[in-house]
Structures are given as structure tokens and as C-alpha cells.
Design a protein around this motif. Sequence first.
Motif, PDB file in Angstrom:
ATOM      1  N   GLY A 285      -4.821   9.504  -4.163  1.00 25.71           N
ATOM      2  CA  GLY A 285      -4.778   8.245  -3.408  1.00 25.71           C
ATOM      3  C   GLY A 285      -6.143   7.589  -3.280  1.00 25.71           C
ATOM      4  O   GLY A 285      -6.246   6.385  -3.041  1.00 25.71           O
ATOM      5  N   ALA A 286      -7.182   8.369  -3.455  1.00 23.31           N
ATOM      6  CA  ALA A 286      -8.538   7.811  -3.309  1.00 23.31           C
ATOM      7  C   ALA A 286      -9.047   7.199  -4.606  1.00 23.31           C
ATOM      8  O   ALA A 286     -10.135   6.618  -4.639  1.00 23.31           O
ATOM      9  CB  ALA A 286      -9.485   8.906  -2.846  1.00 23.31           C
TER      10      ALA A 286
ATOM     11  N   PHE B 206       0.598   4.155   1.907  1.00 22.65           N
ATOM     12  CA  PHE B 206       1.026   4.569   3.261  1.00 22.65           C
ATOM     13  C   PHE B 206       2.027   3.574   3.859  1.00 22.65           C
ATOM     14  O   PHE B 206       3.028   3.998   4.455  1.00 22.65           O
ATOM     15  CB  PHE B 206      -0.179   4.690   4.195  1.00 22.65           C
ATOM     16  CG  PHE B 206      -1.065   5.883   3.950  1.00 22.65           C
ATOM     17  CD1 PHE B 206      -0.596   7.175   4.131  1.00 22.65           C
ATOM     18  CD2 PHE B 206      -2.387   5.719   3.577  1.00 22.65           C
ATOM     19  CE1 PHE B 206      -1.418   8.277   3.940  1.00 22.65           C
ATOM     20  CE2 PHE B 206      -3.221   6.814   3.377  1.00 22.65           C
ATOM     21  CZ  PHE B 206      -2.743   8.101   3.562  1.00 22.65           C
TER      22      PHE B 206
ATOM     23  N   LEU C 167      -6.183  13.985   4.789  1.00 21.11           N
ATOM     24  CA  LEU C 167      -6.320  14.341   3.376  1.00 21.11           C
ATOM     25  C   LEU C 167      -5.900  15.803   3.187  1.00 21.11           C
ATOM     26  O   LEU C 167      -6.377  16.692   3.904  1.00 21.11           O
ATOM     27  CB  LEU C 167      -7.784  14.153   2.965  1.00 21.11           C
ATOM     28  CG  LEU C 167      -8.087  14.135   1.481  1.00 21.11           C
ATOM     29  CD1 LEU C 167      -7.364  12.990   0.779  1.00 21.11           C
ATOM     30  CD2 LEU C 167      -9.591  14.008   1.262  1.00 21.11           C
TER      31      LEU C 167
ATOM     32  N   GLY D 131       0.833  -1.196   0.000  1.00 21.87           N
ATOM     33  CA  GLY D 131       0.000   0.000   0.000  1.00 21.87           C
ATOM     34  C   GLY D 131       0.872   1.252   0.000  1.00 21.87           C
ATOM     35  O   GLY D 131       2.071   1.209   0.313  1.00 21.87           O
TER      36      GLY D 131
ATOM     37  N   HIS E 199      -7.807   2.597   9.843  1.00 22.34           N
ATOM     38  CA  HIS E 199      -7.322   2.514   8.457  1.00 22.34           C
ATOM     39  C   HIS E 199      -6.862   1.090   8.133  1.00 22.34           C
ATOM     40  O   HIS E 199      -6.154   0.455   8.925  1.00 22.34           O
ATOM     41  CB  HIS E 199      -6.180   3.511   8.225  1.00 22.34           C
ATOM     42  CG  HIS E 199      -5.970   3.799   6.770  1.00 22.34           C
ATOM     43  ND1 HIS E 199      -5.350   2.908   5.930  1.00 22.34           N
ATOM     44  CD2 HIS E 199      -6.334   4.862   5.996  1.00 22.34           C
ATOM     45  CE1 HIS E 199      -5.329   3.419   4.707  1.00 22.34           C
ATOM     46  NE2 HIS E 199      -5.920   4.607   4.720  1.00 22.34           N
ATOM     47  N   GLN E 200      -7.243   0.630   6.915  1.00 23.58           N
ATOM     48  CA  GLN E 200      -6.923  -0.758   6.514  1.00 23.58           C
ATOM     49  C   GLN E 200      -5.421  -1.008   6.332  1.00 23.58           C
ATOM     50  O   GLN E 200      -4.998  -2.161   6.218  1.00 23.58           O
ATOM     51  CB  GLN E 200      -7.679  -1.122   5.223  1.00 23.58           C
ATOM     52  CG  GLN E 200      -7.170  -0.492   3.922  1.00 23.58           C
ATOM     53  CD  GLN E 200      -7.677   0.929   3.667  1.00 23.58           C
ATOM     54  OE1 GLN E 200      -8.278   1.548   4.545  1.00 23.58           O
ATOM     55  NE2 GLN E 200      -7.443   1.446   2.468  1.00 23.58           N
TER      56      GLN E 200
ATOM     57  N   TYR F   8      -9.036  11.263   8.587  1.00 22.59           N
ATOM     58  CA  TYR F   8     -10.059  10.279   8.220  1.00 22.59           C
ATOM     59  C   TYR F   8      -9.640   8.877   8.654  1.00 22.59           C
ATOM     60  O   TYR F   8      -8.477   8.628   8.913  1.00 22.59           O
ATOM     61  CB  TYR F   8     -10.385  10.342   6.713  1.00 22.59           C
ATOM     62  CG  TYR F   8      -9.270   9.888   5.789  1.00 22.59           C
ATOM     63  CD1 TYR F   8      -8.211  10.738   5.469  1.00 22.59           C
ATOM     64  CD2 TYR F   8      -9.265   8.607   5.244  1.00 22.59           C
ATOM     65  CE1 TYR F   8      -7.192  10.322   4.627  1.00 22.59           C
ATOM     66  CE2 TYR F   8      -8.262   8.186   4.393  1.00 22.59           C
ATOM     67  CZ  TYR F   8      -7.222   9.046   4.090  1.00 22.59           C
ATOM     68  OH  TYR F   8      -6.210   8.635   3.261  1.00 22.59           O
ATOM     69  N   LYS F   9     -10.617   7.977   8.727  1.00 20.89           N
ATOM     70  CA  LYS F   9     -10.414   6.567   9.146  1.00 20.89           C
ATOM     71  C   LYS F   9      -9.631   6.489  10.460  1.00 20.89           C
ATOM     72  O   LYS F   9      -8.691   5.681  10.594  1.00 20.89           O
ATOM     73  CB  LYS F   9      -9.696   5.772   8.049  1.00 20.89           C
ATOM     74  CG  LYS F   9     -10.482   5.661   6.741  1.00 20.89           C
ATOM     75  CD  LYS F   9      -9.825   4.689   5.758  1.00 20.89           C
ATOM     76  CE  LYS F   9     -10.580   4.645   4.434  1.00 20.89           C
ATOM     77  NZ  LYS F   9      -9.918   3.879   3.386  1.00 20.89           N
TER      78      LYS F   9
ATOM     79  N   GLY G 265      -2.201  13.096  -0.717  1.00 16.72           N
ATOM     80  CA  GLY G 265      -2.903  13.834  -1.757  1.00 16.72           C
ATOM     81  C   GLY G 265      -4.151  13.066  -2.177  1.00 16.72           C
ATOM     82  O   GLY G 265      -4.328  11.884  -1.859  1.00 16.72           O
TER      83      GLY G 265
HETATM   84  C1  LIG Z   1      -6.867   9.439  -0.097  1.00 16.61           C
HETATM   85  C2  LIG Z   1      -7.314   8.028   0.148  1.00 16.61           C
HETATM   86  O1  LIG Z   1      -8.478   7.763   0.367  1.00 16.61           O
HETATM   87  N1  LIG Z   1      -6.372   7.090   0.086  1.00 16.61           N
HETATM   88  C3  LIG Z   1      -6.674   5.705   0.274  1.00 16.61           C
HETATM   89  C4  LIG Z   1      -5.463   4.904  -0.117  1.00 16.61           C
HETATM   90  C5  LIG Z   1      -5.659   3.438   0.144  1.00 16.61           C
HETATM   91  C6  LIG Z   1      -5.442   2.511  -0.972  1.00 16.61           C
HETATM   92  O2  LIG Z   1      -4.833   2.814  -1.959  1.00 16.61           O
HETATM   93  O3  LIG Z   1      -5.995   1.291  -0.833  1.00 16.61           O
HETATM   94  P1  LIG Z   1      -5.306  -0.116  -0.581  1.00 16.61           P
HETATM   95  O4  LIG Z   1      -3.832   0.120  -0.538  1.00 16.61           O
HETATM   96  O5  LIG Z   1      -5.842  -0.615   0.702  1.00 16.61           O
HETATM   97  O6  LIG Z   1      -5.663  -0.972  -1.725  1.00 16.61           O
HETATM   98  C7  LIG Z   1      -7.057   5.416   1.738  1.00 16.61           C
HETATM   99  O7  LIG Z   1      -6.549   6.090   2.636  1.00 16.61           O
HETATM  100  O8  LIG Z   1      -7.813   4.470   1.979  1.00 16.61           O
END
Ligand SMILES: CC(=O)N[C@@H](CCC(=O)OP(=O)(O)O)C(=O)O
Length: 345
Positions: free
Chosen positions: A182-183, A150, A234, A148, A208-209, A203-204, A179
Amino acid sequence: MNVGIIGATGYGGNELYRLLTKHPKVDKCILYTSSEAGKAYRESYPHLTGISDELLVSIDSASIDKDVDVLFMASPPGAAAEILPQINLEQVKVIDLSGDLRLKDSALYEKWYKRKAADQKIVDAAVYGLSELNKPSIMNASILSNPGCFPTASILGLAPAVSNDLINESSIIIDAKTGVSGAGRKAGIGVHYSEVNENLKIYKVNGHQHIPEIEQALHLMNENISAITFQTHLVPMTRGIMATIYADAKGEMSSEELLACYQAFYRDSYFVRVRPLGEFPSTKEVYGSNFCDIGLSYDERTGRVTIVSVIDNLMKGAAGQAVQNFNMMNGFEETMGLELTPLYP
Ligand SMILES: CC(=O)N[C@@H](CCC(=O)OP(=O)(O)O)C(=O)O
Ligand SMILES: NC(=O)C1=CN([C@@H]2O[C@H](COP(=O)(O)OP(=O)(O)OC[C@H]3O[C@@H](n4cnc5c(N)ncnc54)[C@H](OP(=O)(O)O)[C@@H]3O)[C@@H](O)[C@H]2O)C=CC1
């Protein structure tokens, strides 16, 4: 070599297209879609006018088995779990950019992603592709789970300190910012311009996953690590992740010793640039490139370290690292097709 991209119409897929169509070892890119078969790819991305003449083709396992040497999956969670059992994995190498194959414990996946986990045999066979940390396994991988965004910034930022036992395991706090790209391209409410512009949003919180993914990787380096604090924010920018990491030092330390440890750890890692003391990277300094830049400081007053790690979420956080892994899996130079100077300013 022929490559296929599932999810080419998304941001991660489009970044893969940018890199792979210029890659010296790639002859052909086949662009798969779950919803827009027959459409010209250029229609999704007008910046490719005069560059792309590909049509999107429907996801069909027989054609993938026949036509594709390496399949990149830049699709949402759940897609790899559904599609991979239909592919001949003896024949086609796979690089999945989603979270589907990252967590070895399926119960953890189901808890954090709130969906059914992939077939355990496929999860077990998948190699976690943090390129700098897992090179020998990546070189032999035929199914690769790309980290991922992050986790890439966070784990690279922490690996030298954790594996050299320099910080207190229970004190780690990762304060991350991202940024909006990423979403993903299809994200709607919550990343609307009018809600993101001039705004800063957490957020989350505690949910967060990417938390279990970071913990899984750090635990393999130091078994005393079980739970970390990780929060995401964000930021009104297109690309970029900054993970600012705080932890209590174990015993005596100085900024110079911390720097020496990081420099030694990443001595042979072209894509990780450890900055001199007093210099901290910003997201623009890696924009459009596959670099992860790290700045460090030890505060004698508090006994804490501060580590700043930045990446471009679509490059080192997704497509760039996927191509780095593609290179390693196929015996090519690790940097092939990725020697891009960051776009600045
Ligand atoms: C800004 C934004 O919403 N970023 C996403 C990035 C996560 C992602 O890319 O998802 P996987 O790596 O779990 O597949 C988030 O924070 O969930
Ligand atoms: N954006 C980022 O910075 C990062 C993203 N990732 C991960 O990479 C993956 C792609 O992300 P991103 O490009 O941002 O997302 P996008 O939403 O931009 O694109 C995802 C694409 O997946 C395709 N898709 C949708 N449903 C399915 C399905 N059931 N089966 C196959 N394909 C499907 C869609 O294309 P079509 O309708 O044409 O099939 C869509 O364009 C995600 O798993 C994400 O979590 C990982 C690291 C960083």
C-alpha cells in the motif's frame, strides 16, 4: 481500444498492466514514465520476462491525445493535477488512482494532502468511482476518480448500515490494517523489511488523508455524519486491507437483521461477498482478486455492531476497481477481465 498507463513502473501501474494486457477489449497498452523513457518495462519487473516487450515512453500530451482512448494514472498525488490540464479531455477518458480528484472541496484536499489542489473544473467533472455505489454516474463518466484503498474497504463496509440509518452517526470507529505494498514501490524508511517484519505499527494517527474521503462519501448517504474515527496500522504482509468497524446500533437490532440488510444491499454486486453469520473474512481470502468480503455481528451485551471488510489493496483497492470502472465507463460487462479466483493459500 488503446489504453495508457502513467506510473506503470509502480505497484498500482504494474497491477493495471497485469489486468489490462489480458482484457478482451484492450488492443494495446502504452506505458508512460516520468523518469525512465526508453527502458524495457521488463527491466523494472523481471517476472514479465517473455511476457512484456514494451518500452517505457515519456509522458507527452500530444502522443496521449493521439494514441490513447483511456488513460490510467497510477502516479503519486500531484501528478494528475499537473498533467491533466495538458490532455484533451474531450477525447481521452481518464481514470486517476491517486487522491487528486477525490475531494470536491479543494481546501480539504490542501489541508489533508498538504499540496495544491487540481483545477476545480477538473475536480468538479470527476466522478467518484466506488463502483457498487455510484454506477449510473460512472457509466457516464469521462474523468473518473478511483477511490483510495482504505476508503473502499471502509465505505463498502459501512454503506448498508449508514444508508439504512442503523447506527449512531457519532459512534463510528474504523480500525484498519494494511499490507506494505500500500505504500508503493518507492517507499523507503518505515517500510524496510527489518522494520516491518515481526512488527505491528500504528501510523498517521488522527491525520490520515483518507479521513475526509470516507467522511465525504458517508455524508452523502447520511447528512448527520460529519466526523469519524479512523486509524491505520502497518502489518507484515504484502497485500491486503482489513477494516474492522465498530458502531453503536440505533434501537432494536439482531445479527440476523443486520445480515439481511447487507445481503439485500449487495444483492446485485458480484464483487461484494457478504459472509454468513459467524464467519469473518481474512485478507488471504481475497488475495489477488477484486472481491470485497464482509463479515458482521451485533453484540446484544454492548449494543454495538462489528463489521469486518477485507480487500486486496492493489486490486479492489486500486487497479481492480479501476478496471471495473473502465468496464462500466465503456459499456462492457462489469466483471470483464476481473473474474479471478483469489490466490490461496
Ligand atoms: C501502507 C501505506 O502507507 N499505505 C498508504 C496508502 C495510501 C494511498 O494509497 O494513497 P492515496 O489513496 O491517498 O493516493 C497510506 O496509508 O498512506
Ligand atoms: N499501492 C496501493 O495499494 C494503492 C495506491 N494508490 C494510489 O495510486 C498511486 C500509485 O501508487 P503506487 O503504485 O503504490 O506507487 P508507486 O510508488 O509504486 O508508483 C508510482 C509511480 O508513479 C510514477 N511517478 C512518479 N512521479 C511522477 C510524476 N511526477 N508524474 C508521473 N508519474 C510519476 C513513478 O514511475 P516513473 O518514475 O516511471 O514515472 C512510479 O513508479 C498513488 O497515488 C497511490 O496513492 C491508491 C490505492 C491503493
